[in-house]
Motif scaffolding. Structure first.
Motif, PDB file in Angstrom:
ATOM      1  N   ARG A 178      23.645   1.144 -14.220  1.00 59.43           N
ATOM      2  CA  ARG A 178      23.075   2.408 -14.699  1.00 59.43           C
ATOM      3  C   ARG A 178      22.002   2.079 -15.739  1.00 59.43           C
ATOM      4  O   ARG A 178      22.285   1.852 -16.909  1.00 59.43           O
ATOM      5  CB  ARG A 178      24.165   3.272 -15.318  1.00 59.43           C
ATOM      6  CG  ARG A 178      25.024   4.066 -14.363  1.00 59.43           C
ATOM      7  CD  ARG A 178      24.315   5.273 -13.777  1.00 59.43           C
ATOM      8  NE  ARG A 178      23.887   6.262 -14.755  1.00 59.43           N
ATOM      9  CZ  ARG A 178      24.588   7.346 -15.077  1.00 59.43           C
ATOM     10  NH1 ARG A 178      25.751   7.587 -14.512  1.00 59.43           N
ATOM     11  NH2 ARG A 178      24.106   8.205 -15.963  1.00 59.43           N
ATOM     12  N   ASP A 203      27.987   8.180 -21.554  1.00 64.90           N
ATOM     13  CA  ASP A 203      27.716   9.499 -20.981  1.00 64.90           C
ATOM     14  C   ASP A 203      27.657  10.594 -22.047  1.00 64.90           C
ATOM     15  O   ASP A 203      27.360  11.755 -21.740  1.00 64.90           O
ATOM     16  CB  ASP A 203      28.752   9.858 -19.910  1.00 64.90           C
ATOM     17  CG  ASP A 203      30.175   9.924 -20.445  1.00 64.90           C
ATOM     18  OD1 ASP A 203      30.393   9.572 -21.629  1.00 64.90           O
ATOM     19  OD2 ASP A 203      31.079  10.309 -19.680  1.00 64.90           O
ATOM     20  N   ASN A 229      29.875  12.217 -23.864  1.00 73.06           N
ATOM     21  CA  ASN A 229      30.790  13.374 -23.893  1.00 73.06           C
ATOM     22  C   ASN A 229      31.853  13.259 -24.980  1.00 73.06           C
ATOM     23  O   ASN A 229      32.749  14.094 -25.071  1.00 73.06           O
ATOM     24  CB  ASN A 229      31.450  13.565 -22.526  1.00 73.06           C
ATOM     25  CG  ASN A 229      32.425  12.447 -22.172  1.00 73.06           C
ATOM     26  OD1 ASN A 229      32.526  11.439 -22.877  1.00 73.06           O
ATOM     27  ND2 ASN A 229      33.137  12.613 -21.060  1.00 73.06           N
ATOM     28  N   SER A 246      31.022  10.714 -10.042  1.00 71.69           N
ATOM     29  CA  SER A 246      31.304  11.603 -11.173  1.00 71.69           C
ATOM     30  C   SER A 246      30.733  11.072 -12.488  1.00 71.69           C
ATOM     31  O   SER A 246      30.900  11.704 -13.532  1.00 71.69           O
ATOM     32  CB  SER A 246      32.818  11.794 -11.316  1.00 71.69           C
ATOM     33  OG  SER A 246      33.448  10.577 -11.701  1.00 71.69           O
ATOM     34  N   GLY A 247      30.069   9.915 -12.436  1.00 70.61           N
ATOM     35  CA  GLY A 247      29.386   9.397 -13.617  1.00 70.61           C
ATOM     36  C   GLY A 247      30.263   8.612 -14.565  1.00 70.61           C
ATOM     37  O   GLY A 247      29.974   8.542 -15.767  1.00 70.61           O
ATOM     38  N   ASN A 298      25.980  10.129  -7.158  1.00 68.08           N
ATOM     39  CA  ASN A 298      25.871  10.199  -8.611  1.00 68.08           C
ATOM     40  C   ASN A 298      24.574  10.904  -9.001  1.00 68.08           C
ATOM     41  O   ASN A 298      24.534  11.738  -9.898  1.00 68.08           O
ATOM     42  CB  ASN A 298      25.926   8.795  -9.189  1.00 68.08           C
ATOM     43  CG  ASN A 298      25.847   8.740 -10.700  1.00 68.08           C
ATOM     44  OD1 ASN A 298      25.365   7.776 -11.271  1.00 68.08           O
ATOM     45  ND2 ASN A 298      26.341   9.768 -11.373  1.00 68.08           N
ATOM     46  N   ARG A 299      23.499  10.571  -8.275  1.00 73.28           N
ATOM     47  CA  ARG A 299      22.194  11.182  -8.538  1.00 73.28           C
ATOM     48  C   ARG A 299      22.219  12.693  -8.257  1.00 73.28           C
ATOM     49  O   ARG A 299      21.610  13.484  -8.979  1.00 73.28           O
ATOM     50  CB  ARG A 299      21.152  10.492  -7.664  1.00 73.28           C
ATOM     51  CG  ARG A 299      19.743  11.016  -7.824  1.00 73.28           C
ATOM     52  CD  ARG A 299      19.069  10.503  -9.070  1.00 73.28           C
ATOM     53  NE  ARG A 299      17.680  10.945  -9.139  1.00 73.28           N
ATOM     54  CZ  ARG A 299      16.807  10.523 -10.037  1.00 73.28           C
ATOM     55  NH1 ARG A 299      17.169   9.643 -10.945  1.00 73.28           N
ATOM     56  NH2 ARG A 299      15.565  10.979 -10.027  1.00 73.28           N
ATOM     57  N   ASN A 343      24.789  14.632  -8.574  1.00 72.80           N
ATOM     58  CA  ASN A 343      25.562  15.280  -9.634  1.00 72.80           C
ATOM     59  C   ASN A 343      24.860  15.230 -10.985  1.00 72.80           C
ATOM     60  O   ASN A 343      25.104  16.079 -11.845  1.00 72.80           O
ATOM     61  CB  ASN A 343      26.942  14.630  -9.753  1.00 72.80           C
ATOM     62  CG  ASN A 343      27.803  14.870  -8.528  1.00 72.80           C
ATOM     63  OD1 ASN A 343      27.666  15.903  -7.870  1.00 72.80           O
ATOM     64  ND2 ASN A 343      28.675  13.935  -8.218  1.00 72.80           N
ATOM     65  N   ASP A 344      24.020  14.203 -11.151  1.00 72.16           N
ATOM     66  CA  ASP A 344      23.314  14.033 -12.421  1.00 72.16           C
ATOM     67  C   ASP A 344      21.890  13.564 -12.133  1.00 72.16           C
ATOM     68  O   ASP A 344      21.649  12.366 -11.938  1.00 72.16           O
ATOM     69  CB  ASP A 344      24.041  13.002 -13.297  1.00 72.16           C
ATOM     70  CG  ASP A 344      23.348  12.766 -14.638  1.00 72.16           C
ATOM     71  OD1 ASP A 344      22.327  13.433 -14.902  1.00 72.16           O
ATOM     72  OD2 ASP A 344      23.833  11.908 -15.411  1.00 72.16           O
ATOM     73  N   ASN A 384      19.534  12.908 -13.888  1.00 73.58           N
ATOM     74  CA  ASN A 384      19.020  11.936 -14.855  1.00 73.58           C
ATOM     75  C   ASN A 384      19.606  10.540 -14.649  1.00 73.58           C
ATOM     76  O   ASN A 384      19.161   9.584 -15.294  1.00 73.58           O
ATOM     77  CB  ASN A 384      19.316  12.403 -16.282  1.00 73.58           C
ATOM     78  CG  ASN A 384      18.567  13.675 -16.638  1.00 73.58           C
ATOM     79  OD1 ASN A 384      17.381  13.808 -16.334  1.00 73.58           O
ATOM     80  ND2 ASN A 384      19.260  14.613 -17.275  1.00 73.58           N
ATOM     81  N   ALA A 385      20.609  10.411 -13.783  1.00 72.39           N
ATOM     82  CA  ALA A 385      21.212   9.103 -13.534  1.00 72.39           C
ATOM     83  C   ALA A 385      20.202   8.199 -12.829  1.00 72.39           C
ATOM     84  O   ALA A 385      19.515   8.632 -11.902  1.00 72.39           O
ATOM     85  CB  ALA A 385      22.465   9.259 -12.683  1.00 72.39           C
TER      86      ALA A 385
END
Length: 587
Positions: free
Chosen positions: A222, A253, A255, A341-342, A361-362, A364-365, A367-368
């Motif tokens: 990543r 991430d 969170n 799911s990151g 992954n991309r 779902n996000d 910016n990944a």
């Protein structure tokens, strides 16, 4: 060469990435650019090629029918048409357009139109996996002697038929009738493809070639997390371990929870997504690979001391929480869900991983971002990237079959239609894939260029830099359009991102190109048919390897590796090693 992708990506991927499973179930060269020696196909010329033929113990080539054409024997058309028989083992997913079938489709029509060859399928079985219904049906045909003219076989069946004296020597026929382009393709992955079909100096079958380099291991990271945590790109294994620790402990991430892992793993260790082969190669360990020792003998990579060192490193990562605690019960699909799911930042995989599962992954996000890197060494010794043998199917000819040269003409047609100088975008699409149909699967006799995907990357990179797309072939144009639309922002399709991560200027094939240029790929030294001891004992030995290694990673004493090595030798490994070395001495 495909076993680790999902259906949504597969349709687009199949023709862009020569999947090793199309040719081989093993992991497993460098040459001139594909297409550089492509002949001009012609089916409308009028002179007859030479009728002289090698002494094959059967009818001379083209003896049953006059062949029209010029002096070029590669595409000369039979007039009147001839009929050859074969059998078909097809994938369960094969679909046919309305009005088409395995006996009447775009490829059967083209074979008749261009070459004057009709195909008669003696039987068709669905189930092409190793040990499946197709292999079982072929074994029955071999045992009964009920064989077609052209026989699709695996390496074990080829050896069995050769030893029984059932096959035609194709040495001279190949020399005369294989086009320059087909011959180039046969050698793009090195000499072992043809060598594997050669017995006592005689070529007894034509391999369905794939690509070893396409399966080369690399590191996916990543890169947005790297940037966020201000970490350097990996140059050594120590760098990778430091990145893994940071991805686990420094909340990449954002969170506020300790819910991310450094390195992805799955319960099968070496297969599918999150394959540990590249990690172990960094410690100079080569799982399930036959390598040469200091004296030149072949030894099994999984029992060498370097493997113990690699397992100790993985055990340390697991203890520190940098590996998913539940990896031992998760297959590649389940581990891919964690990535989507990151929650994962590093995975050792192959060039195609952006197409599955990294693209999820991309999705779902947005910016990944993932970047591929060459595998790295744990010490000051150069690293070698383990690849397997990329031939899993061969096309043999029954000893007394007529027109054996027709096999080479059919294979010439397949490669020329796909990647030769005479193909067009329309021709390519009509014969390979469109409207949801994988039409290339309709063709019974195939070979795939090992450099095809690497050349796509090189040619697209040149086109992106220069703006000149005139030199791109049909397949390259298709990939370029996807990548350009992503780069220009005119498409929001995540697959555009995935194709750019594979074929773009900094895509995964930039890593593959480095491997090929530096000649660091490490081929499996054993590429023969399974030996008797392998057939009897290897399945249980591999199962035991997986069990012992998994338990060591999860905390069993590292010295259990030494007991595993002793047991491996005693339970059949020594017998296998002797047979493998006897094979090597016979080559």
């Amino acid at each position: 060469m495909v076993k680790f992708m999902r259906a949504t990506a597969m349709l687009s991927l199949v023709l862009s990435v020569v999947f090793v499973a199309a040719c081989s179930s093993n992991k497993g060269g460098e040459s001139a650019s594909s297409g550089s020696a492509s002949p001009s196909a012609s089916s409308s010329s009028s002179a007859s090629p030479s009728s002289s033929a090698a002494d094959t113990g059967s009818s001379s080539p083209e003896s049953s029918s006059a062949a029209s054409g010029d002096a070029d024997p590669y595409f000369a058309k039979y007039d009147p048409p001839i009929e050859i028989s074969t059998v078909r083992i097809v994938n369960d997913t094969v679909k046919y357009p309305n009005g088409s079938s395995i006996d009447d489709n775009v490829w059967t029509q083209t074979m008749l139109e261009k070459l004057g060859i009709k195909i008669k399928n003696l039987w068709v079985v669905s189930g092409d996996q190793p040990g499946g219904q197709g292999e079982q049906k072929m074994n029955v045909s071999i045992a009964s002697g009920d064989l077609p003219d052209f026989i699709p076989v695996n390496s074990k069946q080829l050896k069995q038929l050769q030893e029984a004296g059932e096959l035609m020597d194709l040495t001279d026929i190949y020399d005369k009738y294989a086009s320059p382009f087909l011959k180039e393709i046969m050698n793009q992955d090195g000499p072992n493809a043809l060598a594997s079909a050669t017995f006592d100096g005689k070529l007894m079958a034509i391999p369905n070639t794939g690509s070893s380099m396409d399966g080369a291991p690399m590191i996916w990271i990543r890169s947005d997390w790297l940037k966020k945590l201000n970490l350097p790109e990996p140059k050594t294994m120590q760098d990778v371990l430091a990145i893994s620790e940071a991805f686990t402990t420094k909340d990449p991430d954002g969170n506020g929870k300790a819910d991310t892992y450094g390195i992805a793993m799955n319960k099968d260790l070496y297969t599918g997504f999150a394959d540990l082969t590249g990690f172990m190669n960094g410690y100079h360990a080569y799982p399930r690979q036959w390598i040469k020792d200091a004296s030149g003998n072949l030894v099994y990579g999984s029992i060498q001391p370097e493997m113990k060192t690699a397992l100790a490193a993985l055990q340390d990562l697991y203890k520190k929480g940098q590996i998913d605690k539940e990896f031992g019960v998760k297959d590649s699909g389940k581990e891919a869900e964690l990535t989507a799911s990151g929650k994962l930042g590093i995975e050792f995989g192959t060039m195609s991983n952006p197409l599955w599962p990294l693209v999820d992954n991309r999705k779902n996000d947005p910016n990944a971002q993932w970047q591929s890197y060459p595998i790295v060494s744990a010490d000051d010794q150069p690293v070698r990237e383990q690849v397997g043998f990329a031939v899993g199917q061969y096309f043999a000819v029954k000893k007394n079959a007529k027109n054996p040269e027709a096999l080479l003409k059919l294979m010439n047609l397949f490669v020329e239609t796909g990647w030769g100088k005479t193909t067009t975008p329309e021709n390519y699409a009509a014969h390979f894939t469109s409207d949801g149909y994988e039409k290339f699967k309709f063709m019974p006799f195939q070979a795939w260029p090992a450099r095809k995907n690497l050349d796509i990357h090189l040619h697209i990179s040149d086109a992106i830099k220069s703006g000149d797309t005139s030199k791109l072939n049909a397949e390259e144009q298709d990939n370029y359009s996807k990548i350009k639309a992503y780069l220009d922002g005119t498409s929001t399709d995540p697959l555009g991102w995935a194709y750019e991560r594979v074929f773009g200027t900094t895509g995964s094939f930039a890593v593959t190109n480095q491997y090929v240029t530096n000649n660091t790929l490490m081929m499996n030294e054993f590429y023969g048919a399974p030996t008797p001891a392998m057939v009897e004992k290897d399945s249980n030995l591999q199962k035991r390897e997986l069990e012992v290694f998994t338990k060591i990673i999860m905390g069993d004493p590292i010295d259990n590796f030494d007991k595993y090595v002793a047991d491996w030798k005693k339970l059949g490994g020594d017998d296998i090693t002797k047979e493998v070395n006897d094979w090597a001495k016979s080559k």
